[in-house]
Scaffold this active site. Structure first.
Site, PDB file in Angstrom:
ATOM      1  N   HIS A 199     -14.278  29.951  -0.129  1.00  0.00           N
ATOM      2  CA  HIS A 199     -14.033  28.594   0.405  1.00  0.00           C
ATOM      3  C   HIS A 199     -14.691  28.492   1.783  1.00  0.00           C
ATOM      4  O   HIS A 199     -14.707  29.441   2.546  1.00  0.00           O
ATOM      5  CB  HIS A 199     -12.515  28.343   0.546  1.00  0.00           C
ATOM      6  N   ASP A 240      -9.816  25.658  -6.812  1.00  0.00           N
ATOM      7  CA  ASP A 240     -10.520  25.029  -7.940  1.00  0.00           C
ATOM      8  C   ASP A 240     -10.479  25.924  -9.176  1.00  0.00           C
ATOM      9  O   ASP A 240     -10.393  25.449 -10.311  1.00  0.00           O
ATOM     10  CB  ASP A 240     -11.987  24.760  -7.558  1.00  0.00           C
TER      11      ASP A 240
HETATM   12  C1  MLT Z   1     -10.496  20.081  -0.208  1.00  0.00           C
HETATM   13  O1  MLT Z   1      -9.318  20.324  -0.516  1.00  0.00           O
HETATM   14  O2  MLT Z   1     -10.884  18.976   0.211  1.00  0.00           O
HETATM   15  C2  MLT Z   1     -11.506  21.150  -0.455  1.00  0.00           C
HETATM   16  O3  MLT Z   1     -10.918  22.422  -0.343  1.00  0.00           O
HETATM   17  C3  MLT Z   1     -12.757  21.040   0.385  1.00  0.00           C
HETATM   18  C4  MLT Z   1     -12.585  21.121   1.877  1.00  0.00           C
HETATM   19  O4  MLT Z   1     -11.492  21.162   2.435  1.00  0.00           O
HETATM   20  O5  MLT Z   1     -13.672  21.105   2.528  1.00  0.00           O
END
Ligand code: MLT
Length: 449
Positions: free
Chosen positions: A326, A383
């Site tokens: 992430h 995800d």
């Molecule tokens: C989110 O929950 O929006 C995703 O993990 C992406 C992010 O935080 O950049």
């Protein structure tokens, strides 16, 4: 001399330290510029460059804004190093365990957990608005069955502004903001469910006011097999957790898009629609759909996941493991830990035997043990598990990002409202560094070869 009180209450009740205002010094072109430093309520430091161009003629350059705070916000705090995620101060682990999605939506939007009466009023006023405006259903007939559900969701959400002109005022009153928030919380889930039924040639099932938004969505999606009176509690709980865990995430791409569009005082319908468009991208909300499509490709190629692990390590292969790592969380995604547990419960409850899910488990085991992935922090993220869980409860892959949008809608609305109520509200207008050609004269067409 700082004459402000030691602790300054900001408009949202957050406390920022003014007792010893720090400064940062910038040396540029023989000048030394003092920049004030703001300290957030979790001790993050922000160098205030709002006067930088006036005082130095220079701007900062930060492609993707990954080192830039676009605003102050009291809604969500995350710490990527420590794997912390809190909504209005409440740890995500507690909210996912004990709260309903409606409670979390109320908390994000209005700043505190609702009392029993406030929650009853909130969910009751949402349920009153489940039905789409007359004539709106025709929009689904204008899309080919092959249209991606996010195209339908984003278009239909923007179209709501044509049916509720009274809720599109550029400077809405609090009552108008509340009305548009309730309308969107109610009708985006109806649009999502109706879009699904139209796409699969199924008859529309009208929403039921006696069901919670989550149970109602499952009921409209799956029909009588998901009776809102006796919904399968394990499935409802799992879907509730998916929605809660996706409800907000600071200034991610789609939330920043909602703020960007809303900062021009465009109405909430089209600002949220723009956020949905940003979420659709495979690098953002489309990632969970990419996880399942990756697993399907591996399965169809014979299921040799070891080969794909090797390809993931080989930069020249062009293969990327979707659902791992992430950009913000450096060690683990706190949402993934919760969803992993939910996944295991749902798979056990439903007795699901799905080769893709077996593949996912193999990839997870490798990623959690293989030094290559551990050293690169390529752990299974939210995800990865949301894709597995949604597939296990029968949500079609092409609806995954729609489910993400249903969760994130609460956060988008919270940020839209916080931005409009911010004393420092102004249109977003970033600058750039020009790298094109210098001035040159126009050459008439007749003189060009
Ligand atoms: C989110 O929950 O929006 C995703 O993990 C992406 C992010 O935080 O950049």
């Amino acid at each position: 001399m700082n004459t402000k009180h030691p602790e300054t209450e900001t408009e949202k009740g957050a406390h920022v330290s003014q007792s010893n205002p720090e400064t940062a010094q910038l040396k540029l072109g023989g000048k030394v510029v003092d920049l004030s430093v703001m300290t957030g309520s979790e001790q993050e430091k922000g160098i205030d460059i709002s006067r930088l161009r006036d005082s130095t003629g220079a701007v900062t350059l930060d492609p993707g804004f990954v080192n830039t705070a676009s605003c102050t916000s009291g809604i969500t705090f995350l710490d990527g190093e420590r794997g912390i995620l809190r909504y209005r101060g409440y740890p995500i682990e507690e909210l996912a365990e004990y709260a309903t999605h409606s409670e979390v939506a109320y908390l994000l939007i209005y700043g505190n957990l609702p009392s029993r009466r406030e929650l009853e009023q909130f969910t009751g006023r949402i349920a009153e608005r489940y039905d789409l405006p007359d004539g709106m259903e025709r929009i689904f007939d204008n899309f080919p069955k092959t249209a991606h559900p996010m195209a339908v969701l984003s278009s239909a959400t923007a179209a709501l502004s044509g049916y509720y002109p009274e809720l599109t005022h550029p400077s809405p009153t609090r009552e108008e903001m509340d009305a548009v928030i309730l309308t969107l919380l109610a009708q985006v889930s109806t649009i999502a469910a109706f879009g699904y039924r139209r796409r699969h040639g199924l008859p529309i099932i009208p929403p039921r006011r006696d069901a919670s938004p989550v149970a109602n969505f499952l009921y409209i999606l799956f029909g009588s097999s998901a009776n809102p009176q006796q919904p399968d509690e394990v499935i409802v709980r799992a879907l509730r957790q998916v929605l809660i865990l996706h409800a907000d995430h600071e200034q991610n791409c789609s939330t920043s898009t909602v703020r960007m569009v809303g900062s021009s005082r465009a109405n909430a319908f089209v600002s949220i629609s723009a956020g949905m468009a940003a979420l659709w991208g495979p690098l953002h909300g489309g990632a969970n759909q990419e996880v399942i499509e990756m697993l399907e490709a591996i399965h169809q190629a014979g299921g040799d996941f070891g080969k794909y692990i090797g390809m993931a390590k080989d930069k020249t292969s062009g293969f990327r493991l979707m659902g791992f790592g992430h950009r913000v969380y450096k060690n683990f995604d706190p949402r993934a830990k919760i969803l992993k547990a939910a996944c295991d419960k749902v798979l056990a409850r439903l007795g699901v035997h799905d080769p893709l899910l077996d593949l996912a488990k193999h990839l997870e085991e490798v990623a959690l043990k293989d030094e290559y992935f551990i050293s690169r922090k390529l752990y299974p993220n939210v995800d990865f598990y949301s894709g597995i869980l949604l597939r296990a409860i029968g949500i079609p892959t092409d609806q995954f990002t729609v489910i993400f949008a249903l969760g994130r809608l609460a956060g988008w609305l919270a940020h839209w409202r916080e931005m409009l109520e911010s004393p420092g509200f102004k249109i977003n207008r970033p600058r750039q560094i020009y790298t094109g050609p210098p001035e040159r004269k126009y050459v008439p067409l007749a003189q060009r070869s």
